[in-house]
Design a protein around this motif. Structure first.
Motif, mmCIF file in Angstrom:
data_model
loop_
_atom_site.group_PDB
_atom_site.id
_atom_site.type_symbol
_atom_site.label_atom_id
_atom_site.label_comp_id
_atom_site.label_asym_id
_atom_site.label_seq_id
_atom_site.Cartn_x
_atom_site.Cartn_y
_atom_site.Cartn_z
ATOM 1 N N LYS A 36 0.820 -1.223 0.000
ATOM 2 C CA LYS A 36 0.000 0.000 0.000
ATOM 3 C C LYS A 36 0.852 1.271 0.000
ATOM 4 O O LYS A 36 1.819 1.382 0.752
ATOM 5 C CB LYS A 36 -1.040 0.005 1.118
ATOM 6 C CG LYS A 36 -0.594 -0.221 2.504
ATOM 7 C CD LYS A 36 -1.791 -0.089 3.435
ATOM 8 C CE LYS A 36 -1.371 -0.059 4.879
ATOM 9 N NZ LYS A 36 -0.528 -1.161 5.324
ATOM 10 N N ILE B 64 11.609 -6.914 9.056
ATOM 11 C CA ILE B 64 12.822 -6.103 9.148
ATOM 12 C C ILE B 64 12.503 -5.003 10.152
ATOM 13 O O ILE B 64 11.437 -4.389 10.098
ATOM 14 C CB ILE B 64 13.186 -5.514 7.762
ATOM 15 C CG1 ILE B 64 13.473 -6.643 6.757
ATOM 16 C CG2 ILE B 64 14.366 -4.554 7.852
ATOM 17 C CD1 ILE B 64 14.642 -7.550 7.112
ATOM 18 N N ASP C 186 3.440 -9.317 9.740
ATOM 19 C CA ASP C 186 2.346 -8.441 10.175
ATOM 20 C C ASP C 186 1.038 -8.726 9.429
ATOM 21 O O ASP C 186 -0.036 -8.377 9.898
ATOM 22 C CB ASP C 186 2.745 -6.961 10.001
ATOM 23 C CG ASP C 186 3.108 -6.611 8.556
ATOM 24 O OD1 ASP C 186 3.692 -7.474 7.867
ATOM 25 O OD2 ASP C 186 2.810 -5.490 8.129
ATOM 26 N N LYS D 86 6.990 2.330 6.581
ATOM 27 C CA LYS D 86 7.065 3.501 5.695
ATOM 28 C C LYS D 86 6.346 4.709 6.275
ATOM 29 O O LYS D 86 6.530 5.812 5.793
ATOM 30 C CB LYS D 86 6.603 3.189 4.279
ATOM 31 C CG LYS D 86 5.310 2.460 4.091
ATOM 32 C CD LYS D 86 5.014 2.391 2.586
ATOM 33 C CE LYS D 86 4.668 1.015 2.085
ATOM 34 N NZ LYS D 86 3.414 0.493 2.593
ATOM 35 N N GLY E 48 4.875 -10.217 4.877
ATOM 36 C CA GLY E 48 5.635 -10.119 6.114
ATOM 37 C C GLY E 48 4.738 -10.628 7.248
ATOM 38 O O GLY E 48 3.529 -10.774 7.075
#
Ligand code: AMP
Length: 326
Positions: free
Chosen positions: A9, A183, A146, A195, A144
């Protein structure tokens, strides 16, 4: 051929976490699956965004996917918002999703706490994600850690729908990298590199000046144990740097650890910084070539055509099964 799908996104510039946790996985699976890779711009609307910046990021994402080595002839690349059947299917799925299960999603619980005026979109976005996955019968969804819970929710929704209305959805499996599933922030290696993080010192954007990125690695938080070892619990900072170096160089973590036996953190950081700097220099030069051509539009037109047909077929099938048709 089985299908693999993932989306990112555009709520901020792509990070090294996005590359290692998601884009690289798609690249590694190239040729082994029929692949779908999209920009999840509708998902970006779940949090406040400046429309001008959001719009600008969309093409940057596509350019960066290609610069990172995604071959557009081997992946269907598209923009989520250009396929109106995806949110239409999402509505059908919402009516097969319990409020209880949606409100139990960890991301919803965390993000709704951060802003008292959170939107309904924040609650229902995992159902839109289920639609992203299920419309094209994706078998595998690389994400990932999440996003693991959201893929599992998509699977539950699909299973429930199949049992109630008839077999129509493939049950997707989540695919997570052994290392690199998460990460971490360079300044606080207990939290995800994100981000939307306000402090840029902990985050490496794929658009960072390579020299700036190198200095972020040199200043990364480590520990006082003075040994280079992969031990995420006791040495999260060093382990994070090892994961980054290993993912970008394709060298085993063990072999990097052996190389630095008896050496100091300064030498090790310099080595990681060099790898990161070279990686950024390489992808940014490729990015500049792509973004200044009309390739991005061609790629998106093609993706729109292929995925709209797939989603339209699925929507019509689902509408019939649910009794909402003429
Ligand atoms: P998002 O940034 O939320 O759009 O996520 C896009 C993809 O990148 C998802 O598969 C995420 O799980 C993955 N991702 C995002 N941040 C990280 C990170 N720090 N480490 C690993 N994977 C990540």
């Amino acid at each position: 051929m089985k299908r693999v799908l993932t989306g990112l996104k555009p709520t901020g510039d792509l990070t090294l976490g996005n590359y290692i946790g998601s884009i690289k996985l798609m690249k590694d699976l190239e040729g082994k699956y029929e692949s779908y890779l999209f920009v999840a711009d509708l998902h970006a609307l779940t949090v406040p965004n400046d429309p001008v910046l959001l719009h600008e990021r969309i093409k940057k994402f596509i350019g960066m996917y290609i610069a990172c080595g995604i071959d557009p002839t081997k992946h269907v690349i598209y923009l989520q918002s250009e396929n109106a059947y995806i949110p239409a299917i999402s509505w059908l799925l919402e009516c097969s999703t319990y409020y209880g299960e949606a409100s139990r999603m960890i991301q919803f619980k965390e993000k709704s706490k951060q802003n008292a005026n959170f939107t309904v979109g924040l609650l229902t976005y995992p159902v839109l994600m289920a639609s992203d996955i299920l419309y094209c019968d994706a078998d595998l969804v690389p994400v990932g850690i999440d996003q693991k819970q959201h893929v599992e929710l998509a699977r539950d929704i699909a299973d429930r729908f199949n049992k109630r209305f008839g077999e129509v959805f493939t049950l997707p499996d989540v695919y997570i990298n052994e290392h690199g599933a998460k990460i971490y922030d360079l300044q606080d290696p207990t939290k995800k590199m994100s981000k939307t993080e306000e402090n840029p010192k902990g985050v490496i954007s794929l658009f960072d000046d390579p020299e700036v990125a190198k200095s972020k690695i040199m200043k990364a938080t480590t520990d006082s144990l003075a040994t280079i070892k992969y031990d995420p619990e006791n040495q999260p900072g060093i382990s994070n740097l090892l994961t980054i170096a290993s993912s970008l160089s394709n060298e085993d973590i063990d072999s990097i650890v052996n190389k630095f036996e008896g050496k100091g953190y300064g030498d090790f950081k310099k080595y990681v910084a060099e790898i990161v700097g070279n990686f950024l220099t390489d992808i940014q030069s490729k990015y500049n070539d792509i973004i200044n051509s009309n390739k991005v539009d061609e790629i998106l037109d093609n993706g729109k055509e292929i995925t709209t047909k797939l989603a339209k077929d699925k929507y019509e099938k689902l509408s019939k099964m649910m009794g909402v048709y003429r």
